[in-house]
Design a protein around this motif. Structure first.
Motif, PDB file in Angstrom:
ATOM      1  N   PHE B  87       0.798  -1.219   0.000  1.00  0.00           N
ATOM      2  CA  PHE B  87       0.000   0.000   0.000  1.00  0.00           C
ATOM      3  C   PHE B  87       0.829   1.266   0.000  1.00  0.00           C
ATOM      4  CE2 PHE B  87      -3.973  -1.973   0.116  1.00  0.00           C
ATOM      5  CZ  PHE B  87      -3.913  -3.070   0.944  1.00  0.00           C
ATOM      6  N   PHE B  88       2.026   1.218   0.537  1.00  0.00           N
ATOM      7  CA  PHE B  88       2.782   2.450   0.672  1.00  0.00           C
ATOM      8  C   PHE B  88       4.002   2.516  -0.221  1.00  0.00           C
ATOM      9  CE2 PHE B  88       0.288   4.372   3.843  1.00  0.00           C
ATOM     10  CZ  PHE B  88      -0.275   3.325   4.555  1.00  0.00           C
ATOM     11  N   PHE B  89       4.315   1.432  -0.920  1.00  0.00           N
ATOM     12  CA  PHE B  89       5.383   1.537  -1.895  1.00  0.00           C
ATOM     13  C   PHE B  89       4.900   1.181  -3.298  1.00  0.00           C
ATOM     14  CE2 PHE B  89       9.328   1.844  -3.847  1.00  0.00           C
ATOM     15  CZ  PHE B  89       9.545   0.720  -4.624  1.00  0.00           C
ATOM     16  N   MET B  90       4.440  -0.058  -3.458  1.00  0.00           N
ATOM     17  CA  MET B  90       4.169  -0.543  -4.808  1.00  0.00           C
ATOM     18  C   MET B  90       3.048   0.222  -5.490  1.00  0.00           C
ATOM     19  SD  MET B  90       6.165  -3.126  -5.553  1.00  0.00           S
ATOM     20  CE  MET B  90       5.245  -3.961  -6.803  1.00  0.00           C
ATOM     21  N   ILE B  91       1.929   0.392  -4.801  1.00  0.00           N
ATOM     22  CA  ILE B  91       0.789   1.027  -5.462  1.00  0.00           C
ATOM     23  C   ILE B  91       1.090   2.471  -5.841  1.00  0.00           C
ATOM     24  CG2 ILE B  91      -1.565   1.827  -5.007  1.00  0.00           C
ATOM     25  CD1 ILE B  91      -2.150  -0.928  -3.917  1.00  0.00           C
ATOM     26  N   PRO B  92       1.662   3.276  -4.957  1.00  0.00           N
ATOM     27  CA  PRO B  92       1.971   4.630  -5.398  1.00  0.00           C
ATOM     28  C   PRO B  92       3.180   4.745  -6.308  1.00  0.00           C
ATOM     29  CG  PRO B  92       2.226   4.448  -3.018  1.00  0.00           C
ATOM     30  CD  PRO B  92       1.909   3.105  -3.523  1.00  0.00           C
ATOM     31  N   SER B  93       4.116   3.784  -6.271  1.00  0.00           N
ATOM     32  CA  SER B  93       5.452   4.073  -6.815  1.00  0.00           C
ATOM     33  C   SER B  93       5.433   4.707  -8.190  1.00  0.00           C
ATOM     34  CB  SER B  93       6.315   2.814  -6.844  1.00  0.00           C
ATOM     35  OG  SER B  93       5.727   1.819  -7.659  1.00  0.00           O
ATOM     36  N   ILE B  94       5.113   3.911  -9.228  1.00  0.00           N
ATOM     37  CA  ILE B  94       5.240   4.517 -10.549  1.00  0.00           C
ATOM     38  C   ILE B  94       4.177   5.585 -10.795  1.00  0.00           C
ATOM     39  CG2 ILE B  94       5.273   4.056 -13.030  1.00  0.00           C
ATOM     40  CD1 ILE B  94       6.555   1.388 -12.424  1.00  0.00           C
ATOM     41  N   PRO B  95       2.910   5.348 -10.464  1.00  0.00           N
ATOM     42  CA  PRO B  95       1.944   6.416 -10.716  1.00  0.00           C
ATOM     43  C   PRO B  95       2.267   7.712  -9.986  1.00  0.00           C
ATOM     44  CG  PRO B  95       0.805   4.370 -10.278  1.00  0.00           C
ATOM     45  CD  PRO B  95       2.248   4.130  -9.988  1.00  0.00           C
ATOM     46  N   ALA B  96       2.565   7.634  -8.696  1.00  0.00           N
ATOM     47  CA  ALA B  96       2.685   8.882  -7.949  1.00  0.00           C
ATOM     48  C   ALA B  96       4.004   9.582  -8.197  1.00  0.00           C
ATOM     49  CB  ALA B  96       2.518   8.632  -6.454  1.00  0.00           C
ATOM     50  N   VAL B  97       5.051   8.839  -8.518  1.00  0.00           N
ATOM     51  CA  VAL B  97       6.331   9.499  -8.772  1.00  0.00           C
ATOM     52  C   VAL B  97       6.457   9.804 -10.264  1.00  0.00           C
ATOM     53  CG1 VAL B  97       8.821   9.285  -8.634  1.00  0.00           C
ATOM     54  CG2 VAL B  97       7.407   8.406  -6.794  1.00  0.00           C
ATOM     55  N   LEU B  98       6.574   8.764 -11.069  1.00  0.00           N
ATOM     56  CA  LEU B  98       6.782   8.995 -12.495  1.00  0.00           C
ATOM     57  C   LEU B  98       5.511   9.528 -13.158  1.00  0.00           C
ATOM     58  CD1 LEU B  98       8.913   5.817 -13.276  1.00  0.00           C
ATOM     59  CD2 LEU B  98       9.695   8.170 -13.012  1.00  0.00           C
ATOM     60  N   GLY B  99       4.364   9.007 -12.756  1.00  0.00           N
ATOM     61  CA  GLY B  99       3.114   9.474 -13.357  1.00  0.00           C
ATOM     62  C   GLY B  99       2.901  10.947 -13.094  1.00  0.00           C
ATOM     63  N   ASN B 100       2.998  11.328 -11.823  1.00  0.00           N
ATOM     64  CA  ASN B 100       2.808  12.737 -11.488  1.00  0.00           C
ATOM     65  C   ASN B 100       3.772  13.624 -12.249  1.00  0.00           C
ATOM     66  OD1 ASN B 100       0.661  13.338  -9.773  1.00  0.00           O
ATOM     67  ND2 ASN B 100       1.708  12.469  -8.014  1.00  0.00           N
TER      68      ASN B 100
END
Lengths: 248, 550, 112
Positions: B87-100
């Protein structure tokens, strides 16, 4: 409030130079220029993005409540007598009244959007306030029902000891399960109504400041979508909780 | 493509990093690029917390009797590892860092549709993380990341509610991010940027966002029900009081299976970008890859019962879920075939991002194929609850997504920071990660097949050799993950300045300076080419080498 | 984007229709239709919902994208309901095969 903390509630981009705010009917605010946030190319894009955003949010709400409806459907299928009996213990007159109240609030909300679209500021504010009155009435009636359930010892986990003998096929845990769903679903719905009242308050304040016009009323429309959605949830909660209990 | 002219000669041009200084300008930013960096810092922190739990677990499992911790503590370790990592690494990782960072730039916009909601999304993430950290520090949770009832709702003595609330709250972060991406991609594409000219990364992010928006609310409400049941002692999921534990599992997995596609789809999007750039070729079968992302998003919602084959689920439901689970492999396979076809006759170079991209293709394929063993009912009866499952999902999540995430970070780092890192060190770390990863997880396939159960603090002595291999691999993997931390941070100060497009890649994000200015583009770009127009690119100038900063 | 202005008369008409449907559904609750009570109640609820969505929420005048989004949401909710209900209500369909009793013996312990 310190300046650096003051996040603007609505897009505060540059007012459009050729603001068409002045061209519509009497009663409109004079300085209702369009405000376009910096990431948008024009007002149309901003309006469309805002509307789509609210619809996508409503999709999440449909799934959020939907999980509860799914659980409810399963347990109703498994424990039909208990769910029917529990339903009969709810006050159908209050439930019907509340339904009418909420439908009325949807009407006033739609009329508020209409007023914004036609540039009638005073009507807009009046309808927003009426919507809030109906919403508050709904919550008041709900609270009254909750208090009655407490008095009747029908609050699961906290005070659950129904005094009447249970009919055949109804066990105490199953009946408690019904009331779990009753309280949780209506409480979640009520929470959404309270949030809705908060949104309405903000809209009233902004309307009084003349932020909206026939060219810029997206926040009213978008908040209206939210309000109607909350109404729709109740449109389903009402029959599922109050009406299909074998009251005959 | 001109850089903003600086007032003072010789001074760095104004970009999103130096436009405003001070902590308030970061904590109250609405710039999607800064928010991406806020996420980068937070999820890296959470990654190392989850990694610490994993380190302790692997150290504990060196001996059959358990070398390190009590069984109760072991239960807490695997639960924390799962919750934090999922919940705190995998799900946000690419969307929230690279996606944003990239979505607005790739569509040619100045920011996402709702920048303040973007910031709110990060704050919600942080609050959720704080609840979870509190749960860890207060004594941990031992239900597994899956929170199965009635253990979690009735019998567990650990900090279930705090952890559950942390997960619940983080779900809203996910929902808001997905909502933002959907609206941005629908409504804010630059003139000329039709759907089928978009980079495949955007298709992947779009499909991911659909899953986020449709699935997350269901697990949110389910977790609230668990918390309520724990508080009020009512029988929503407790069989003694008439509840159905399987109902919890249905509601939980309705989200959590699509969630694994939330984790892998963005990785696939990154890989498309990497393979195209480092083969100097357009992606073979672009529309197939694009539609396969949507197909994965849709079919992923139809297969969740394969997590419940041995739970007492109806055999008929099991049959249907099994069949559908085979179907969901098809779009993933389509992607792998198309990437492979892209490589064929491409002009391939092996910088670090490409190493990660190639690693993804191989390891994801292995992970995916082993998923088919699990999709088939009969073999799943044998393999369920064993280390085979652990190996399967780590091949996809770590061998797949984390590799893609690392590849993406390495690919877009020069754009994000304006600096290049040492490619030699990066390649070394990539190889170390690849070797360490396989040494860690391949033995686990064998352990699972031989019957070692998962989530057990002890195991029969005959499994020790494989466990020691796995733990040894884990230490190599850990070192491999630490090395980029060093050279990335070093590069921010001492790395050579990267130009706007050090990889000579296609895509609107490479048409801006590195780092980009706050508003991304001086004027709204107009798109006239297909994506991945590598064939139409002019050959490199004499000076700009392929190994920028190697 | 909804620039279309729905006339006040329409809103009031829909409002009255909703009130009537509410009265109807409450009234039907007192009539014994057996299993059809639930069906009728849900049909009326869906009708009310459609009136609110199409007119009050302007979806009748909205873009195709909006309509697709709404249909998708209900479709997905339907997926959740259908598959879960399929499991819960077919669990008892598979009787234990009589041959699964004593004829199956535990495997011999592994040779160490």
């Amino acid at each position: 409030m310190p300046k650096w903390l003051r996040l603007p509630l609505l897009p505060e981009g540059m007012p459009v130079a050729e603001a068409t705010a002045v061209t519509h009917g009497p009663g409109s605010s004079q300085h209702a220029a369009q405000h376009i946030a910096h990431q948008f190319v024009d007002a149309d894009q901003q309006h469309e993005a805002g509307t789509l955003g609210m619809w996508v949010f409503l999709v999440t709400e449909i799934m959020f409540f939907g999980g509860l409806f799914a659980a409810y459907a399963i347990y109703r299928g498994l424990y039909l007598p208990a769910f029917e009996y529990g339903s009969r213990l709810l006050d159908i007159r209050l439930g019907t009244t509340n339904t009418a109240v909420l439908i009325a609030s949807s009407l006033t909300m739609a009329l508020a959007v209409h007023s914004a679209q036609t540039g009638k500021r005073k009507a807009l504010i009046a309808f927003l306030l009426l919507t809030m009155v109906f919403g508050a009435t709904f919550l008041g009636i709900k609270a009254y029902e909750y208090v009655h359930k407490w008095d009747d010892f029908l609050v699961p986990g906290l005070r659950f000891a129904p005094t009447e003998t249970l009919p055949a096929g109804v066990t105490l845990p199953n009946l408690q399960l019904f009331f779990c769903f009753y309280f949780f679903m209506t409480a979640l719905h009520g929470l959404h109504m309270i949030i809705g009242l908060g949104i309405m308050t903000v809209l009233v304040i902004l309307s009084r400041r003349g932020r909206f016009s026939a060219d810029y009323y997206a926040p009213i429309e978008i908040s209206g979508l939210y309000w109607h959605f909350v109404d729709i949830v109740w449109i389903f909660l009402f029959p599922l909780l109050y009406l299909i209990g074998g009251r005959y | 493509m001109s850089t903003a002219v600086a007032e003072v000669p010789g001074a760095r041009p104004v970009n999103y990093l130096n436009a405003k200084y001070g902590i308030r300008s970061w904590l109250l930013t609405t710039d999607h690029k800064r928010i991406a960096l806020l996420y980068l810092v937070s999820i890296t922190f959470m990654f190392f917390i989850g990694g610490a739990a994993a380190t302790l677990m692997r150290m504990h499992l060196i001996t059959p009797g358990g070398a390190l911790v009590q069984p109760e503590t072991y239960n807490k370790l695997f639960s924390i590892h799962g919750i934090v990592m999922v919940f705190f690494f995998m799900i946000p990782s690419i969307p929230a860092v690279l996606g944003n960072f990239l979505v607005p730039m790739m569509v040619g916009a100045k920011d996402l549709a709702f920048p303040r909601i973007n910031l709110l999304s990060w704050y919600i993430y942080v609050v959720g993380a704080l609840f979870t950290l509190y749960a860890i520090l207060a004594g941990g949770v031992d239900t597994g990341w899956t929170f199965y009832t009635p253990y979690s709702s009735t019998y567990a003595n650990s900090h279930v509610i705090a952890a559950a609330l942390g997960v619940f709250i983080s779900g809203f972060s996910s929902i808001l991010t997905g909502l933002n991406f959907i609206v941005t991609i629908h409504k804010m594409r630059a003139p000329g940027l039709t759907w089928f000219r978009m980079p495949l990364f955007l298709w992947a992010i779009y499909a991911t966002s659909i899953i986020m928006v449709l699935g997350t609310p269901v697990v949110a409400i389910t977790i609230v029900l668990v918390a309520l049941e724990r508080l009020l002692h009512v029988g929503i999921f407790d069989p003694k009081l008439g509840g159905d534990p399987l109902l919890f599992q249905h509601l939980f997995w309705f989200y959590s299976h699509p969630a694994v596609y939330i984790m892998v789809l963005p990785g696939m999007g990154v890989v498309s970008e990497l393979i195209a750039c480092f083969s100097r070729k357009r992606i073979f079968g672009y529309s197939f890859v694009a539609f396969s992302s949507l197909a994965i998003a849709v079919i992923s919602f139809l297969v969740w019962g394969h997590h419940m084959f041995v739970t007492g689920q109806s055999i008929y439901a099991g049959l249907i879920f099994s069949l559908l689970s085979f179907l969901v492999a098809i779009p993933s396979a389509i992607k792998v075939f198309n990437w492979t076809a892209t490589l064929y006759k491409g002009s391939i170079s092996y910088q670090a991002p490409m190493l990660y991209g190639l690693g993804f293709i191989g390891l994801f394929t292995m992970g995916g194929l082993t998923g088919l063993f699990l999709a088939s009912l009969a073999t799943d009866v044998h393999l369920n609850g064993t280390y085979f499952i652990v190996a399967h999902f780590h091949y996809i999540m770590v061998g797949g997504t984390v590799m893609a995430y690392m590849g993406g970070l390495h690919f877009w780092w020069p754009k994000i920071t304006g600096r290049m890192y040492s490619d030699a060190w990066a390649r070394f770390a990539a190889l170390l990660i690849f070797v360490g990863f396989n040494l860690t997880f391949f033995p686990q396939f064998m352990l699972g097949y031989l019957g070692m159960p998962r989530r057990y603090a002890t195991y029969p002595a005959e499994f020790q050799v494989l466990n020691v291999m796995s733990s040894a691999g884990a230490s190599i993997l850990g070192i491999g993950y630490l090395i980029p931390l060093v050279y990335f941070i070093y590069s921010m100060r001492y790395g050579p300045i990267a130009g706007p497009n050090p990889w000579r890649a296609t895509g609107l994000e490479w048409q801006t300076p590195s780092p980009p200015p706050t508003e991304n583009f001086e004027e709204t770009p107009v798109v006239t080419e297909e994506a991945y127009a590598y064939a139409q690119m002019a050959p490199p100038a004499a000076v700009a080498g392929r190994n920028a900063g190697g | 984007m909804s620039q279309h202005v729905v006339p006040v008369k329409t809103y009031v008409a829909i409002f009255l229709a909703l009130l009537c449907l509410t009265a109807l559904t409450t009234g039907v609750a007192f009539i014994n239709l057996g299993a059809m009570n639930t069906v009728v109640a849900l049909v009326i609820a869906v009708t009310k919902m459609l009136l609110v969505i199409l007119i009050f929420m302007h979806v009748k005048y909205s873009s195709r994208l909006t309509k697709i989004v709404i249909v998708a949401a209900f479709f997905w909710l339907g997926l959740l309901l259908t598959f879960t209900l399929t499991d819960v209500f077919t669990r008892h369909w598979t009787p234990s095969p009589s041959g699964w009793g004593p004829s199956i013996s535990a495997p011999a312990p592994r040779e160490k």
